[in-house]
Design a protein around this motif. Structure first.
Motif, PDB file in Angstrom:
ATOM      1  N   UNK A 384      -8.194   0.330   7.204  1.00 32.31           N
ATOM      2  CA  UNK A 384      -8.508  -0.948   6.581  1.00 32.31           C
ATOM      3  C   UNK A 384      -8.577  -0.803   5.061  1.00 32.31           C
ATOM      4  N   UNK A 385      -7.852  -1.674   4.347  1.00 32.87           N
ATOM      5  CA  UNK A 385      -7.921  -1.700   2.897  1.00 32.87           C
ATOM      6  C   UNK A 385      -7.199  -0.572   2.208  1.00 32.87           C
ATOM      7  N   UNK A 386      -6.337   0.188   2.916  1.00 31.54           N
ATOM      8  CA  UNK A 386      -5.613   1.264   2.248  1.00 31.54           C
ATOM      9  C   UNK A 386      -4.616   0.672   1.261  1.00 31.54           C
ATOM     10  N   UNK A 387      -4.409   1.336   0.122  1.00 32.70           N
ATOM     11  CA  UNK A 387      -3.504   0.779  -0.890  1.00 32.70           C
ATOM     12  C   UNK A 387      -2.070   0.708  -0.389  1.00 32.70           C
ATOM     13  N   UNK A 388      -1.311  -0.242  -0.908  1.00 30.02           N
ATOM     14  CA  UNK A 388       0.078  -0.440  -0.514  1.00 30.02           C
ATOM     15  C   UNK A 388       0.989  -0.198  -1.692  1.00 30.02           C
ATOM     16  N   UNK A 389       2.156   0.323  -1.409  1.00 24.80           N
ATOM     17  CA  UNK A 389       3.131   0.567  -2.465  1.00 24.80           C
ATOM     18  C   UNK A 389       4.022  -0.634  -2.683  1.00 24.80           C
ATOM     19  N   UNK A 390       5.122  -0.402  -3.418  1.00 20.48           N
ATOM     20  CA  UNK A 390       6.037  -1.493  -3.731  1.00 20.48           C
ATOM     21  C   UNK A 390       6.677  -2.064  -2.481  1.00 20.48           C
ATOM     22  N   UNK A 391       6.802  -1.230  -1.439  1.00 21.29           N
ATOM     23  CA  UNK A 391       7.412  -1.708  -0.201  1.00 21.29           C
ATOM     24  C   UNK A 391       6.401  -2.364   0.729  1.00 21.29           C
ATOM     25  N   UNK A 393       3.921  -0.982   2.250  1.00 24.44           N
ATOM     26  CA  UNK A 393       3.457  -0.110   3.319  1.00 24.44           C
ATOM     27  C   UNK A 393       2.185   0.618   2.915  1.00 24.44           C
ATOM     28  N   UNK A 394       1.241   0.710   3.852  1.00 27.51           N
ATOM     29  CA  UNK A 394       0.034   1.477   3.620  1.00 27.51           C
ATOM     30  C   UNK A 394       0.123   2.826   4.297  1.00 27.51           C
ATOM     31  N   UNK A 395      -1.025   3.318   4.741  1.00 26.09           N
ATOM     32  CA  UNK A 395      -1.041   4.617   5.416  1.00 26.09           C
ATOM     33  C   UNK A 395      -0.527   4.480   6.836  1.00 26.09           C
ATOM     34  N   UNK A 396       0.303   5.398   7.227  1.00 22.66           N
ATOM     35  CA  UNK A 396       0.855   5.419   8.576  1.00 22.66           C
ATOM     36  C   UNK A 396       0.219   6.557   9.353  1.00 22.66           C
ATOM     37  N   UNK A 397      -0.157   6.283  10.591  1.00 21.70           N
ATOM     38  CA  UNK A 397      -0.865   7.268  11.400  1.00 21.70           C
ATOM     39  C   UNK A 397       0.061   7.842  12.469  1.00 21.70           C
ATOM     40  N   UNK A 433       0.130   5.817   1.019  1.00 25.43           N
ATOM     41  CA  UNK A 433      -1.075   5.149   0.543  1.00 25.43           C
ATOM     42  C   UNK A 433      -2.065   6.088  -0.110  1.00 25.43           C
ATOM     43  N   UNK A 434      -1.590   7.185  -0.695  1.00 19.60           N
ATOM     44  CA  UNK A 434      -2.478   8.084  -1.423  1.00 19.60           C
ATOM     45  C   UNK A 434      -2.953   9.285  -0.655  1.00 19.60           C
ATOM     46  N   UNK A 435      -2.456   9.521   0.571  1.00 19.82           N
ATOM     47  CA  UNK A 435      -2.853  10.709   1.337  1.00 19.82           C
ATOM     48  C   UNK A 435      -1.604  11.413   1.841  1.00 19.82           C
ATOM     49  N   UNK A 436      -1.773  12.680   2.194  1.00 16.89           N
ATOM     50  CA  UNK A 436      -0.663  13.517   2.636  1.00 16.89           C
ATOM     51  C   UNK A 436      -0.929  14.035   4.039  1.00 16.89           C
ATOM     52  N   UNK A 437       0.144  14.275   4.762  1.00 17.44           N
ATOM     53  CA  UNK A 437       0.021  14.685   6.163  1.00 17.44           C
ATOM     54  C   UNK A 437      -0.129  16.196   6.319  1.00 17.44           C
ATOM     55  N   UNK A 438       0.530  16.961   5.456  1.00 20.57           N
ATOM     56  CA  UNK A 438       0.622  18.400   5.696  1.00 20.57           C
ATOM     57  C   UNK A 438      -0.342  19.221   4.845  1.00 20.57           C
ATOM     58  N   UNK A 439      -0.436  18.946   3.569  1.00 20.90           N
ATOM     59  CA  UNK A 439      -1.302  19.750   2.699  1.00 20.90           C
ATOM     60  C   UNK A 439      -1.672  18.936   1.465  1.00 20.90           C
ATOM     61  N   UNK A 450      -4.456  14.055  -1.231  1.00 18.67           N
ATOM     62  CA  UNK A 450      -5.206  14.983  -0.380  1.00 18.67           C
ATOM     63  C   UNK A 450      -4.718  14.951   1.074  1.00 18.67           C
ATOM     64  N   UNK A 451      -4.892  16.065   1.719  1.00 23.43           N
ATOM     65  CA  UNK A 451      -4.528  16.158   3.131  1.00 23.43           C
ATOM     66  C   UNK A 451      -5.486  15.325   3.977  1.00 23.43           C
ATOM     67  N   UNK A 452      -4.935  14.545   4.893  1.00 25.61           N
ATOM     68  CA  UNK A 452      -5.736  13.720   5.803  1.00 25.61           C
ATOM     69  C   UNK A 452      -5.202  13.967   7.209  1.00 25.61           C
ATOM     70  N   UNK A 453      -5.950  14.768   7.987  1.00 25.11           N
ATOM     71  CA  UNK A 453      -5.423  15.197   9.282  1.00 25.11           C
ATOM     72  C   UNK A 453      -6.535  15.320  10.310  1.00 25.11           C
ATOM     73  N   UNK A 454      -6.096  15.572  11.541  1.00 24.78           N
ATOM     74  CA  UNK A 454      -7.022  15.755  12.658  1.00 24.78           C
ATOM     75  C   UNK A 454      -6.467  16.862  13.548  1.00 24.78           C
ATOM     76  N   UNK A 455      -7.311  17.840  13.876  1.00 23.51           N
ATOM     77  CA  UNK A 455      -6.941  18.900  14.813  1.00 23.51           C
ATOM     78  C   UNK A 455      -8.155  19.208  15.675  1.00 23.51           C
ATOM     79  N   UNK A 456      -7.968  19.193  16.977  1.00 22.34           N
ATOM     80  CA  UNK A 456      -9.107  19.442  17.853  1.00 22.34           C
ATOM     81  C   UNK A 456      -8.690  19.906  19.229  1.00 22.34           C
TER      82      UNK A 456
END
Length: 604
Positions: A384-391, A393-397, A433-439, A450-456
């Motif tokens: 919710x409320x993630x920033x959007x670029x020129x296209x 699009x926000x953060x994709x999960x 939207x300002x976050x990265x998947x890998x590192x 910054x990296x935004x991930x989940x591992x469990x």
């Protein structure tokens, strides 16, 4: 009237046929019916005429007629008769053989109607037309009709996964029998009442960071559900209401209601499942359903009665319990399910951004002791409320959740009658939207960051005793969630997924790691009830669990959970202005939480 077998009819009529044949052949050589002479009469030469012959030749009426004994055929005639008899015997033997072949053919048609009939011409050397006519006369019309129906009727495909008993699975209800059922409706009723005692003894009795335990040292009705499955002429529907604690604790974790208008939480808060659809007779089944349906990302069921443990590990608690959208279930075989989803988003009543969520499940159970499930999710913009670029699009999960369950011991007659384990692993991330998947990467515009991930992962082992009357489960798990985008928010000052909380922010780059372990004992005297005792321990690398001071401000919630709270209950955006209001209030958060959980769960 009892039918006489063809073979007996042929053998029984043989003497009559022989006698008729003898008379037919001898008729050209004798004078009609031969008269029997007196017992003392002697045979006369064959040239002496009989009285019957004299009369025909115009003999004098009333003239004396000498007594004439029975006439005997000449040796030549007897020889010819013998030949005819031999020929008739040969024909009768051939006819008997042909009848036997016809009987065998009829039996073959009755036993295996799908096998093509043998051509009549192959049954004997008689003309094909004659043999075919005989076959039609010998076949019972009812038998022919039944054979035709049997050929046309197809065997229905096997029900999916019906070849084995799956009540041992974690996440599956263990009821083997339905209390009541009908062609139109199958009811379902659930009750889940618990008593949880946190060893931290929070003064406000509030437990945070969980989807199953909510209050300490109180009896609480966590779930009241009534409904069932509707089914008629391939049309299907399911409704299960949701009352109790779940009706308020589950919707609070959905942030999609913060975008747009209308009260989506109010519209759905009392419904756990509700959908309608249609069943197509394709392969072993094809279902198309639309509405709210439960998700099994994280393996554990939404309903505690179905699970091996009461409080599951983080992989289950922090992933969706429900989806809202369209679900297609295709069963190409009775051991495989392929299930695509087109949904609003990640456990969301509405849609967060410009794209819906896409996902699906593949469930494969090749053996009665093995179950494999693979869940995947992508494309959804679920922050919710993630920033959007020129296209725009926000953060994709992205997320993948995979589990294996194996029953490695099954001895029903032993005291320890069954053992099984489940292993689940999850990987996920957000990008854009300002976050990265890998590192962690330098932020250029909205790319990188910054990296935004989940591992469990989580692992549980289950033991059953005394024909499944008792159960013992040992297990636990761990997860790492930098950015905290899937970490459950505690209800500090009434905070929820929409408001957020300054006391436990979720932002790119913020770390969070946790692990837990539990031991669960079940007494299951009937298949419809479970008495459960469980000890659990949870730990995090950040202060997260409710401590003795509680997480409720002095005087109660002030209605502004997104701001700091002063000790007099007044809000402050930064907390810097609380000096004149008795200072800044802070919730009591701890890194550890041991607890004892007891529950009575009923499912009909």
């Amino acid at each position: 009237m009892k039918a006489v077998p063809l073979r007996e009819l042929a053998v029984g009529s043989l003497p009559v046929l022989l006698f008729a044949g003898f008379c037919f052949v001898a008729a050209s050589h004798c004078y009609g019916q031969v008269q029997r002479a007196p017992e003392t009469a002697r045979l006369n030469p064959p040239t002496q005429p009989s009285s019957a012959a004299s009369a025909r030749d115009g003999g004098t009426a009333g003239a004396e007629v000498p007594e004439v004994p029975a006439r005997v055929a000449s040796p030549a005639v007897m020889s010819e008769v013998a030949k005819e008899l031999e020929l008739m015997k040969a024909r009768m033997v051939a006819e008997e053989a042909r009848i036997a072949e016809l009987e065998a053919e009829l039996k073959g048609r009755t036993a295996a109607p799908s096998v093509a009939a043998v051509e009549p011409a192959t049954l004997s050397k008689e003309p094909a037309e004659s043999t075919s006519s005989s076959t039609q006369e010998l076949v019972n019309p009812a038998t022919k009709e039944a054979s035709a129906v049997a050929v046309e009727k197809k065997t229905p495909p096997a029900e999916p996964f019906a070849y084995a008993d799956w009540t041992w699975l974690n996440g599956n209800p263990r009821n083997k029998d339905a209390v009541w059922d009908s062609k139109f409706f199958t009811p379902e009723i659930r009750f889940d009442t618990s008593f949880v005692s946190s060893f931290n003894h929070p003064k406000d009795d509030t437990i945070g960071g969980s989807t199953e335990i909510f209050r300490s040292n109180e009896f609480q009705l966590d779930q009241i559900s009534v409904g069932g499955d509707f089914h008629w002429q391939n049309v299907r529907g399911r409704l299960l209401t949701m009352g109790g604690m779940f009706a308020v604790t589950t919707p609070r974790n959905d942030a999609s209601v913060g975008r747009g208008q209308w009260d989506l939480r109010g519209a759905y808060k009392y419904v756990s499942e509700a959908y309608g659809g249609y069943h197509f007779d394709v392969n072993h089944g094809l279902n198309v359903d639309a509405g709210i349906f439960v998700s099994y990302i994280g393996l554990f069921s939404y309903y505690n009665f179905d699970n091996w443990a009461y409080q599951p590990s983080y992989v289950s608690s922090n992933t969706p319990w429900f989806f809202n959208g369209l679900r297609i279930q295709w069963f190409p075989t009775d051991k495989l399910k392929i299930e695509p989803w087109i949904i609003n988003g990640w456990q969301s009543y509405g849609r967060f951004g410009s794209k819906p969520g896409l996902g699906g499940q593949v469930l494969y159970r090749p053996k009665p002791w093995l179950s494999l499930v693979f869940n995947n999710y992508g494309m959804g913009e679920d922050t919710l409320g993630s920033p959007s670029g020129a296209n725009g699009l926000g953060r994709t999960r992205l997320h993948t959740d995979d589990s294996v369950e194996i029953k490695y011991y099954d001895k029903p007659d032993k005291t320890l009658d069954k053992m099984a384990f489940s292993l689940t692993g999850d990987l996920g991330c957000e990008y854009g939207g300002g976050v990265s998947c890998h590192k962690n990467q330098p932020l250029v515009g909205l790319k990188g960051g910054p990296k935004q991930s989940f591992a469990g992962w989580m692992l549980y082992n289950r033991f059953w005793f005394k024909r499944d009357v008792f159960g013992l489960t040992l297990g636990g798990g761990a997860f790492d969630n930098p950015g905290r985008y899937l970490t459950l928010l505690q209800p500090i000052n009434g905070a929820d997924a929409v408001s957020g909380s300054p006391y436990f922010p979720a932002a790119p780059g913020l770390p969070f790691k946790a692990w837990d372990a539990s031991a669960t004992f079940d007494w299951m005297p009937k298949q419809y009830i479970t008495f459960r005792w469980e000890y659990g321990y949870r730990h995090a690398n950040q202060p997260y669990f409710t401590g003795r001071g509680g997480i409720t401000p002095p005087g109660g919630n002030n209605g502004l959970p997104a701001q700091f709270v002063c000790n007099d209950g007044s809000p402050d955006p930064t907390g810097a202005g609380c000096g004149s209001h008795g200072g800044l209030w802070s919730p009591d958060l701890r890194k550890d939480e041991p607890s004892l959980r007891m529950a009575i769960m009923v499912k009909f």
